[in-house]
Design a protein around this motif. Structure first.
Motif, PDB file in Angstrom:
ATOM      1  N   VAL A   1     -57.274 -31.395   5.460  1.00 28.82           N
ATOM      2  CA  VAL A   1     -56.076 -32.200   5.691  1.00 28.82           C
ATOM      3  C   VAL A   1     -54.943 -31.746   4.788  1.00 28.82           C
ATOM      4  O   VAL A   1     -53.794 -31.601   5.221  1.00 28.82           O
ATOM      5  N   VAL A   2     -55.253 -31.498   3.511  1.00 26.64           N
ATOM      6  CA  VAL A   2     -54.223 -31.055   2.572  1.00 26.64           C
ATOM      7  C   VAL A   2     -53.657 -29.703   2.992  1.00 26.64           C
ATOM      8  O   VAL A   2     -52.446 -29.454   2.876  1.00 26.64           O
ATOM      9  N   GLN A   3     -54.509 -28.821   3.489  1.00 25.41           N
ATOM     10  CA  GLN A   3     -54.028 -27.522   3.955  1.00 25.41           C
ATOM     11  C   GLN A   3     -53.033 -27.683   5.117  1.00 25.41           C
ATOM     12  O   GLN A   3     -51.993 -27.010   5.156  1.00 25.41           O
ATOM     13  N   MET A   4     -53.343 -28.580   6.038  1.00 27.76           N
ATOM     14  CA  MET A   4     -52.412 -28.831   7.145  1.00 27.76           C
ATOM     15  C   MET A   4     -51.101 -29.426   6.630  1.00 27.76           C
ATOM     16  O   MET A   4     -50.017 -29.081   7.119  1.00 27.76           O
ATOM     17  N   LEU A   5     -51.192 -30.313   5.665  1.00 27.68           N
ATOM     18  CA  LEU A   5     -49.980 -30.920   5.112  1.00 27.68           C
ATOM     19  C   LEU A   5     -49.111 -29.875   4.425  1.00 27.68           C
ATOM     20  O   LEU A   5     -47.879 -29.921   4.526  1.00 27.68           O
ATOM     21  N   ARG A   6     -49.746 -28.930   3.740  1.00 21.68           N
ATOM     22  CA  ARG A   6     -48.982 -27.855   3.102  1.00 21.68           C
ATOM     23  C   ARG A   6     -48.286 -27.011   4.170  1.00 21.68           C
ATOM     24  O   ARG A   6     -47.107 -26.680   4.040  1.00 21.68           O
TER      25      ARG A   6
END
Length: 281
Positions: free
Chosen positions: A233-238
Motif C-alpha cells: 500500500v505504501v509503495q502505491m501511495l509513493r
C-alpha cells in the motif's frame, strides 16, 4: 557567560543565586510571550520517562564525566529547579549558596548520582551541585552513573508531552511486535494514531487467520502485515504521490480508513470496486 569573581566567595555566591533566579523568571516570561508549551521549561520526571519507554534493566557503570546539557530530568526534585537547573524559588537558597561558596573556594565537591537513559541523564542526588555548576559557567560535571536500558530509544524526547507519544508507541509495539527495518519504518506523530493502527493490524491478523484456518502468534502477524499489506500500500501511495507531509504510516492509515468508508457507503459501482481492489493485500 562567566560568573562574577570579586575575590569574596560568599558575596559572589549570593550574587550567583540571585542571577540564576532572575534568569529563571525571565525564561518563564519569554516562554509565555512566545506561547511555547507549558512543559518547555520543566524538568523531565525520570519515572514517567522510564514508564513511557518501558524499563528492561539497569547496571552501575561507575564514575564518568558528563555534559551538563545532557542532564534533562530528576528522580524527585523537579519542582525546585527548571529544565536548566535554575532555582524556581528561594527555598533552596541556603544550601545553594553554601555549595557555590565552597566551589569558589576550590573545595572538593562530591560527584553527583545520575541515571543514564540513552544519551539523557536524570539526577538522583546532586541537584544543587548541577545548578551551581551551570551558574559558574561549567559545561561538564563528575557523576556516578547507573545505566538504564529501555525497550524504546529515548531519542526525540524534548518535553514532557513527548512522553505521551512514546508511551503509545511502546504499547503499539507490544501489540504489533515489529522487528528491524519494519519497526523503524512504522511511525506516526499523534499518540491516538498508534492506538488506531494497533487495532487495524489486529483486525487484519484476525481476518488472515480466518482465511487460512490457523492460529498465528503476534510476531508472525506483525511480519506478514508489514510485508503483505503495509509495504504494497505504501509503495502505491509513493507512486501516486499521496504521502505528502505525512509519515508513510499516517498515509497508510488514511487510505485504510478510506477503504472502509467507501465500503460503508454501499456504493458498489465500478469506481468503488476498482479503488478497493487496488488497496487489497
Amino acid at each position: 557567560m562567566k560568573s562574577r569573581d570579586t575575590g569574596f566567595p560568599r558575596a559572589d555566591a549570593e550574587y550567583d543565586f540571585l542571577r540564576a533566579r532572575r534568569r529563571q523568571v525571565l525564561s518563564r516570561l519569554a516562554n509565555w510571550l512566545r506561547r511555547e508549551p507549558d512543559d518547555v521549561n520543566i524538568m523531565l520526571p525520570f519515572d514517567e520517562v522510564v514508564e513511557a519507554l518501558g524499563k528492561e534493566n539497569e547496571r552501575r557503570i561507575g564514575l564518568r564525566v558528563i555534559r551538563l546539557d545532557s542532564i534533562v530530568g530528576s528522580v524527585d526534585r523537579s519542582r525546585d529547579f527548571d529544565r536548566r537547573f535554575r532555582p524556581t524559588s528561594a527555598r533552596v537558597r541556603q544550601r545553594w549558596e553554601r555549595l557555590a561558596t565552597a566551589s569558589r573556594r576550590g573545595e572538593h565537591i562530591p560527584p553527583i548520582d545520575v541515571y543514564r537513559v540513552g544519551d539523557l541523564h536524570f539526577v538522583i542526588d546532586g541537584h544543587h551541585r548541577v545548578s551551581v555548576a551551570y551558574a559558574l559557567g561549567l559545561t561538564s560535571i563528575e557523576a556516578n552513573v547507573t545505566l538504564v536500558r529501555t525497550k524504546l530509544n529515548p531519542a526525540g524526547i524534548r518535553y514532557r508531552g513527548d512522553l505521551i507519544v512514546k508511551g503509545y508507541r511502546r504499547l503499539f509495539l507490544e501489540r504489533v511486535p515489529l522487528r528491524g527495518e519494519a519497526r523503524a519504518a512504522v511511525v506516526v506523530t499523534e499518540p491516538e494514531d498508534y492506538a488506531r493502527l494497533g487495532e487495524h493490524v489486529e483486525a487484519w491478523g484476525f481476518r488472515l487467520m480466518q482465511d487460512e484456518g490457523t492460529l498465528l502468534d503476534r510476531v508472525t502477524v506483525a511480519r506478514r502485515w508489514y510485508e503483505e499489506e503495509y509495504q504494497p500500500v505504501v509503495q502505491m501511495l509513493r507512486q501516486a504521490e499521496l504521502v505528502g507531509d505525512r509519515t508513510e504510516a499516517e498515509a497508510y492509515l488514511w487510505v485504510a480508513g478510506e477503504r472502509y468508508r467507501m465500503i460503508r457507503t454501499h456504493r458498489w459501482d465500478d469506481d468503488v470496486i476498482r479503488a478497493v481492489r487496488l488497496q487489497r493485500r
